[in-house]
Motif scaffolding. Structure first.
Motif, PDB file in Angstrom:
ATOM      1  N   PRO A 105     -37.880  59.522  24.954  1.00 19.41           N
ATOM      2  CA  PRO A 105     -39.254  59.345  24.549  1.00 19.41           C
ATOM      3  C   PRO A 105     -40.014  58.397  24.987  1.00 19.41           C
ATOM      4  O   PRO A 105     -41.305  58.328  25.139  1.00 19.41           O
ATOM      5  N   PHE A 106     -39.301  57.067  25.200  1.00 21.90           N
ATOM      6  CA  PHE A 106     -40.051  56.097  25.933  1.00 21.90           C
ATOM      7  C   PHE A 106     -40.754  56.330  27.358  1.00 21.90           C
ATOM      8  O   PHE A 106     -41.644  55.663  27.510  1.00 21.90           O
ATOM      9  N   LEU A 107     -40.256  57.421  27.971  1.00 24.98           N
ATOM     10  CA  LEU A 107     -41.035  57.698  29.342  1.00 24.98           C
ATOM     11  C   LEU A 107     -42.151  58.474  29.168  1.00 24.98           C
ATOM     12  O   LEU A 107     -43.231  58.460  30.031  1.00 24.98           O
ATOM     13  N   GLU A 108     -42.567  59.076  28.024  1.00 24.82           N
ATOM     14  CA  GLU A 108     -43.680  59.868  27.870  1.00 24.82           C
ATOM     15  C   GLU A 108     -45.161  59.550  28.560  1.00 24.82           C
ATOM     16  O   GLU A 108     -45.683  59.943  29.274  1.00 24.82           O
ATOM     17  N   ARG A 109     -45.540  58.151  28.092  1.00 27.54           N
ATOM     18  CA  ARG A 109     -46.578  57.696  28.213  1.00 27.54           C
ATOM     19  C   ARG A 109     -46.661  57.205  29.722  1.00 27.54           C
ATOM     20  O   ARG A 109     -47.652  57.314  30.658  1.00 27.54           O
ATOM     21  N   LEU A 110     -45.643  56.681  30.085  1.00 29.55           N
ATOM     22  CA  LEU A 110     -45.424  56.219  31.510  1.00 29.55           C
ATOM     23  C   LEU A 110     -45.342  57.289  32.938  1.00 29.55           C
ATOM     24  O   LEU A 110     -46.019  57.169  33.689  1.00 29.55           O
ATOM     25  N   LEU A 111     -44.741  58.414  32.266  1.00 32.48           N
ATOM     26  CA  LEU A 111     -44.714  59.726  33.221  1.00 32.48           C
ATOM     27  C   LEU A 111     -46.414  60.225  33.284  1.00 32.48           C
ATOM     28  O   LEU A 111     -46.714  60.726  34.393  1.00 32.48           O
ATOM     29  N   GLU A 112     -47.030  60.141  32.201  1.00 28.85           N
ATOM     30  CA  GLU A 112     -48.341  60.543  32.061  1.00 28.85           C
ATOM     31  C   GLU A 112     -49.182  59.836  33.123  1.00 28.85           C
ATOM     32  O   GLU A 112     -50.284  60.155  33.659  1.00 28.85           O
ATOM     33  N   LYS A 113     -49.073  58.384  33.069  1.00 26.10           N
ATOM     34  CA  LYS A 113     -49.679  57.471  34.139  1.00 26.10           C
ATOM     35  C   LYS A 113     -49.002  57.533  35.494  1.00 26.10           C
ATOM     36  O   LYS A 113     -49.678  56.592  36.192  1.00 26.10           O
ATOM     37  N   ASP A 114     -47.975  58.346  35.562  1.00 27.14           N
ATOM     38  CA  ASP A 114     -47.455  58.558  37.112  1.00 27.14           C
ATOM     39  C   ASP A 114     -46.821  56.906  37.287  1.00 27.14           C
ATOM     40  O   ASP A 114     -46.737  56.497  38.352  1.00 27.14           O
ATOM     41  N   LEU A 115     -46.124  56.184  36.347  1.00 28.20           N
ATOM     42  CA  LEU A 115     -45.447  55.141  36.612  1.00 28.20           C
ATOM     43  C   LEU A 115     -44.176  55.245  36.797  1.00 28.20           C
ATOM     44  O   LEU A 115     -43.488  55.948  35.857  1.00 28.20           O
ATOM     45  N   GLU A 116     -43.476  54.708  37.847  1.00 22.75           N
ATOM     46  CA  GLU A 116     -41.800  55.128  38.231  1.00 22.75           C
ATOM     47  C   GLU A 116     -41.220  53.997  37.270  1.00 22.75           C
ATOM     48  O   GLU A 116     -41.466  52.779  37.023  1.00 22.75           O
ATOM     49  N   VAL A 117     -39.890  54.623  36.801  1.00 22.36           N
ATOM     50  CA  VAL A 117     -39.231  54.132  35.769  1.00 22.36           C
ATOM     51  C   VAL A 117     -37.538  54.016  36.521  1.00 22.36           C
ATOM     52  O   VAL A 117     -37.363  55.191  36.811  1.00 22.36           O
ATOM     53  N   LEU A 118     -36.798  52.920  36.761  1.00 19.08           N
ATOM     54  CA  LEU A 118     -35.712  52.995  37.213  1.00 19.08           C
ATOM     55  C   LEU A 118     -34.737  53.553  35.967  1.00 19.08           C
ATOM     56  O   LEU A 118     -35.007  53.052  34.836  1.00 19.08           O
ATOM     57  N   TYR A 119     -33.744  54.060  36.299  1.00 19.28           N
ATOM     58  CA  TYR A 119     -32.575  54.920  35.371  1.00 19.28           C
ATOM     59  C   TYR A 119     -31.536  53.652  35.412  1.00 19.28           C
ATOM     60  O   TYR A 119     -30.896  53.902  36.695  1.00 19.28           O
ATOM     61  N   VAL A 125     -39.038  44.977  33.244  1.00 17.41           N
ATOM     62  CA  VAL A 125     -39.476  45.335  31.716  1.00 17.41           C
ATOM     63  C   VAL A 125     -38.789  46.414  31.258  1.00 17.41           C
ATOM     64  O   VAL A 125     -38.645  47.576  32.005  1.00 17.41           O
ATOM     65  N   ASP A 126     -38.082  46.225  29.986  1.00 20.65           N
ATOM     66  CA  ASP A 126     -37.342  47.332  29.363  1.00 20.65           C
ATOM     67  C   ASP A 126     -38.319  48.027  28.591  1.00 20.65           C
ATOM     68  O   ASP A 126     -38.909  47.513  27.820  1.00 20.65           O
ATOM     69  N   ILE A 127     -38.609  49.409  28.879  1.00 17.08           N
ATOM     70  CA  ILE A 127     -39.588  50.019  28.072  1.00 17.08           C
ATOM     71  C   ILE A 127     -38.960  50.610  26.742  1.00 17.08           C
ATOM     72  O   ILE A 127     -39.833  50.994  25.952  1.00 17.08           O
ATOM     73  N   SER A 128     -37.857  50.477  26.434  1.00 17.41           N
ATOM     74  CA  SER A 128     -37.418  50.631  25.128  1.00 17.41           C
ATOM     75  C   SER A 128     -37.408  49.374  24.184  1.00 17.41           C
ATOM     76  O   SER A 128     -37.120  49.571  23.122  1.00 17.41           O
ATOM     77  N   LYS A 129     -38.180  48.233  24.482  1.00 19.82           N
ATOM     78  CA  LYS A 129     -38.308  47.428  23.796  1.00 19.82           C
ATOM     79  C   LYS A 129     -39.899  46.970  23.248  1.00 19.82           C
ATOM     80  O   LYS A 129     -40.613  47.808  23.918  1.00 19.82           O
ATOM     81  N   GLU A 130     -40.001  46.303  22.360  1.00 22.85           N
ATOM     82  CA  GLU A 130     -41.282  46.381  21.774  1.00 22.85           C
ATOM     83  C   GLU A 130     -42.058  45.520  22.654  1.00 22.85           C
ATOM     84  O   GLU A 130     -41.901  44.925  23.836  1.00 22.85           O
ATOM     85  N   LYS A 135     -47.983  45.367  37.424  1.00 26.71           N
ATOM     86  CA  LYS A 135     -47.539  44.146  37.350  1.00 26.71           C
ATOM     87  C   LYS A 135     -45.812  44.170  37.329  1.00 26.71           C
ATOM     88  O   LYS A 135     -45.393  43.085  37.948  1.00 26.71           O
ATOM     89  N   ASP A 136     -45.348  45.054  36.595  1.00 26.50           N
ATOM     90  CA  ASP A 136     -43.972  44.783  36.221  1.00 26.50           C
ATOM     91  C   ASP A 136     -43.334  46.035  36.900  1.00 26.50           C
ATOM     92  O   ASP A 136     -43.786  47.167  37.330  1.00 26.50           O
ATOM     93  N   ILE A 137     -42.011  46.052  36.897  1.00 28.46           N
ATOM     94  CA  ILE A 137     -40.942  47.030  37.312  1.00 28.46           C
ATOM     95  C   ILE A 137     -40.297  47.339  36.000  1.00 28.46           C
ATOM     96  O   ILE A 137     -39.768  46.812  35.360  1.00 28.46           O
ATOM     97  N   TYR A 138     -40.571  48.834  35.658  1.00 25.75           N
ATOM     98  CA  TYR A 138     -40.073  49.160  34.573  1.00 25.75           C
ATOM     99  C   TYR A 138     -38.833  49.964  34.717  1.00 25.75           C
ATOM    100  O   TYR A 138     -38.398  50.525  35.954  1.00 25.75           O
ATOM    101  N   TYR A 139     -37.827  49.801  33.568  1.00 23.66           N
ATOM    102  CA  TYR A 139     -36.508  50.548  33.690  1.00 23.66           C
ATOM    103  C   TYR A 139     -36.214  50.742  32.055  1.00 23.66           C
ATOM    104  O   TYR A 139     -36.629  50.743  31.021  1.00 23.66           O
ATOM    105  N   ILE A 140     -35.259  51.813  32.260  1.00 22.56           N
ATOM    106  CA  ILE A 140     -34.660  52.167  30.979  1.00 22.56           C
ATOM    107  C   ILE A 140     -33.064  52.209  31.196  1.00 22.56           C
ATOM    108  O   ILE A 140     -32.639  52.809  32.107  1.00 22.56           O
ATOM    109  N   ALA A 141     -32.181  51.862  30.157  1.00 24.80           N
ATOM    110  CA  ALA A 141     -30.645  51.905  30.386  1.00 24.80           C
ATOM    111  C   ALA A 141     -30.334  53.062  29.409  1.00 24.80           C
ATOM    112  O   ALA A 141     -30.760  53.232  28.376  1.00 24.80           O
TER     113      ALA A 141
END
Length: 644
Positions: free
Chosen positions: A435-449, A471-476, A418-424
């Protein structure tokens, strides 16, 4: 002194601009009336405007072959602002049965007309049978402005696209070869030697003369039918007008008719002339404003284009603005607001056309030069978010070598996503190793850099794209759709005291300690609060020379530490080191790098001695005093937790 020179230059512009426009009106008037009265053109000479200067006496003479004002019209109109024979003629035309007939007459005697008297001692208006001549006599300190080359330059700049030919009186030269008289001694020697062939000596001389020179031979490209103009002509006009050496990436030629009528030709440059990092300069000379083909100004401060589109170049010609348009008029005019809105839309259409081109290299070139401008637009122009968002490009966890669009990201989303994930981060490599990417990569979810300093702020201002929140994956409170509330409740009850002890140990360093399932290999990670700064934003803020440290401290207090494996007792033994390691891996900067280095060196020493993995098990191994102290500090927390 510089102020005086600038002032005189502006007044000289008024002389050439206003009087050329009046002459053009006289010719237009003749051409218009000749439709119903052909006798007017029976004895007429060529329809043109001629400017002659006498630099020695400081006299400028402007002559046209159109229909001049009568003596009574001059008496009635001269001395009154915004009134002229042309104005009365236009009014009569509108009231007549031919009101729909097209005309391009310009004028009135505006402020610019009378400002000429700052430079002139007197102005003589001579009406003849079928023309009007202005003889302008300069003041003593203004006679130098009646120079042929200076008048020529002004005509080329401001009246280049007036409908009728404009001639200036210029000094010219023809190179000729003339015979040179022979030296008598050389002639005598030549006569004595008959074998030597006699050749007459010549030399090149420049013969000076005065003649009329055409100054505005170029027809305005924006007045032509776009279907009749080829790409090469647009490119040639662009290079000539803006002194460019390369072709533009795109161009747009359009005419707006209706309540507001204006024409334009816009261009997207291939190269940024200001440098890739200069995106805050709103004062550019990229847009040239004409009013009825008369150049008015190219000095704008965001009136026609917002600053994030200041790289767009072009020509705009309006039939509704006055010749003496000022910055105040530009800022308050309804006409200008309509023009700005339509120009911005056409600029977006050009950029979108580049992005959809079969040649992907064109948009890569554009993005490399002007990508930051569009990101700035996301921050400053909320009304155009829907036009800006599809043009953005980012690297991602599934495309680290080639940037993708938000449309491509949405197409690759999982059905349940449902969301667009990103990390700055500061680079692709830093983002990849977070380390924030670990679980998302396991689930094959794409993250914008987001690796550009402006990226994070731009995305936060967009908030969402096609009903998908960013959604910023580095936040709570990261929700990956796999939460098990009952399991979380059991885990919280089981390790609640341990988390409380860790929070007490770390004190003000963290806001909270929780058990998390967002990690797979890292033992822990530090995340920022929901409304706090990310590690990347904190790093950028620290780099600011005028950063607000009080705000920084407040936002730092919003971090929370997450423990991924509650059964990992090593996390309790090496809590301090674990926190510092999590600080670095999460993108933050340690408060005391030297202290962290000491802990790492200490750990290395223990590992070399073979004590690290068996610490607390093999009592026979000799330990240094420092290691004994560390062991007591690490082991005590479990007992302390049990006492609680």
């Amino acid at each position: 002194m510089m102020f005086g020179i600038l002032k005189l230059n502006l007044i000289l512009f008024e002389i050439t601009n206003v009087f050329d426009s009046n002459a053009s009106d006289a010719l237009d008037k003749l051409r218009y009336l000749s439709v119903t009265d052909p006798q007017l053109l029976k004895d007429a000479v060529d329809l043109d405007i001629r400017i002659q200067t006498d630099k020695d006496n400081g006299i400028i003479t402007i002559t046209d072959s159109g229909i001049a004002m009568t003596r009574q019209e001059l008496v009635d109109c001269l001395g009154t602002i915004a009134q002229s024979g042309t104005a009365k003629f236009l009014k009569a035309v509108k009231e007549s049965k031919d009101a729909g007939t097209d005309n391009n007459l310009i004028g009135q005697f505006g402020v610019g007309f009378y400002s000429a008297f700052w430079l002139l001692i007197r102005l003589l208006s001579q009406q003849r049978v079928q023309n009007l001549r202005y003889n302008m006599y300069g003041k003593r300190d203004g006679k130098g402005f009646a120079h042929p080359e200076r008048i020529q330059k002004l005509v080329k700049n401001y009246s280049q696209f007036v409908s009728f030919p404009i001639y200036t009186w210029q000094e010219k030269g023809i190179t000729k070869e003339v015979e040179v008289d022979e030296d008598p001694l050389e002639a005598k020697e030549a006569d004595q030697d008959e074998k030597i062939e006699k050749k007459k000596k010549t030399k090149k001389v420049v013969e000076r003369f005065w003649d009329w020179e055409l100054e505005n031979e170029t027809q305005p490209i924006w007045l032509r039918n776009p279907k009749e103009v080829i790409t090469e002509e647009y490119n040639e006009f662009y290079k000539k007008t803006f002194n460019e050496c390369s072709d533009p990436l795109a161009s747009s030629h359009f005419t707006t008719e209706g309540a507001v009528e204006f024409r334009w030709v816009l261009y997207v440059p291939a190269i940024s002339p200001m440098g890739r990092d200069d995106i805050i300069n709103t004062k550019t000379k990229n847009i040239r404003l004409y009013v009825k083909r008369v150049f008015i100004s190219d000095d704008f401060d965001g009136e026609l284009f917002p600053r994030y589109l200041s790289f767009v170049k072009g020509v705009v010609d309006s039939n509704d603005l006055p010749l003496n348009v000022s910055r105040e008029i530009l800022q308050e005019s309804r006409i200008v607001r309509i023009m700005r809105k339509r120009l911005v839309r056409k600029a977006f259409d050009m950029i979108l056309g580049i992005s959809m081109s079969e040649n992907k290299g064109d948009y890569e070139t554009f993005w490399d030069n002007f990508g930051k401008h569009l990101k700035l637009g996301c921050i400053e122009d909320r009304e155009n978010h829907k036009r800006l968002a599809p043009l953005l490009r980012f690297f991602s966890s599934q495309s680290e070598d080639e940037m993708i669009s938000l449309d491509e990201y949405v197409e690759n989303m999982k059905p349940e996503q449902k969301d667009i994930y990103y990390i700055a981060a500061d680079s692709v490599s830093s983002a990849r190793s977070a380390p924030f990417l670990e679980r998302l990569l396991e689930k094959d979810l794409e993250v914008l850099y987001l690796v550009d300093p402006i990226d994070e702020v731009a995305i936060q201002n967009l908030k969402s794209y096609k009903e998908n929140n960013f959604v910023d994956i580095s936040k709570e409170d990261l929700d990956l759709g796999d939460k098990n509330q009952e399991k979380e409740k059991v885990t919280k009850e089981e390790f609640g005291k341990t988390c409380d002890w860790i929070k007490k140990r770390l004190g003000e360093k963290v806001a909270n300690v929780q058990i998390s399932n967002r990690l797979s290999s890292s033992p822990c990670v530090l995340v920022s609060g929901k409304f706090g700064w990310s590690a990347n934003m904190e790093r950028l803020t620290k780099a600011q020379t005028v950063g607000d440290t009080s705000t920084l401290e407040f936002m730092k207090g919003r971090r929370a530490a997450y423990k991924s494996n509650p059964e990992d007792e090593d996390a309790l033994r090496a809590l301090d080191l674990l926190y510092d390691a999590a600080l670095v891996s999460s993108g933050y900067t340690p408060d005391n790098p030297a202290q962290l280095s000491g802990k790492i060196y200490e750990m290395m020493g223990m590992a070399i001695l073979g004590k690290w993995s068996t610490l607390g098990v093999q009592d026979t191994v000799s330990q240094s005093p420092r290691i004994e102290t560390l062991e007591a500090e690490v082991v005590e927390p479990v007992e302390a937790g049990g006492q609680k």
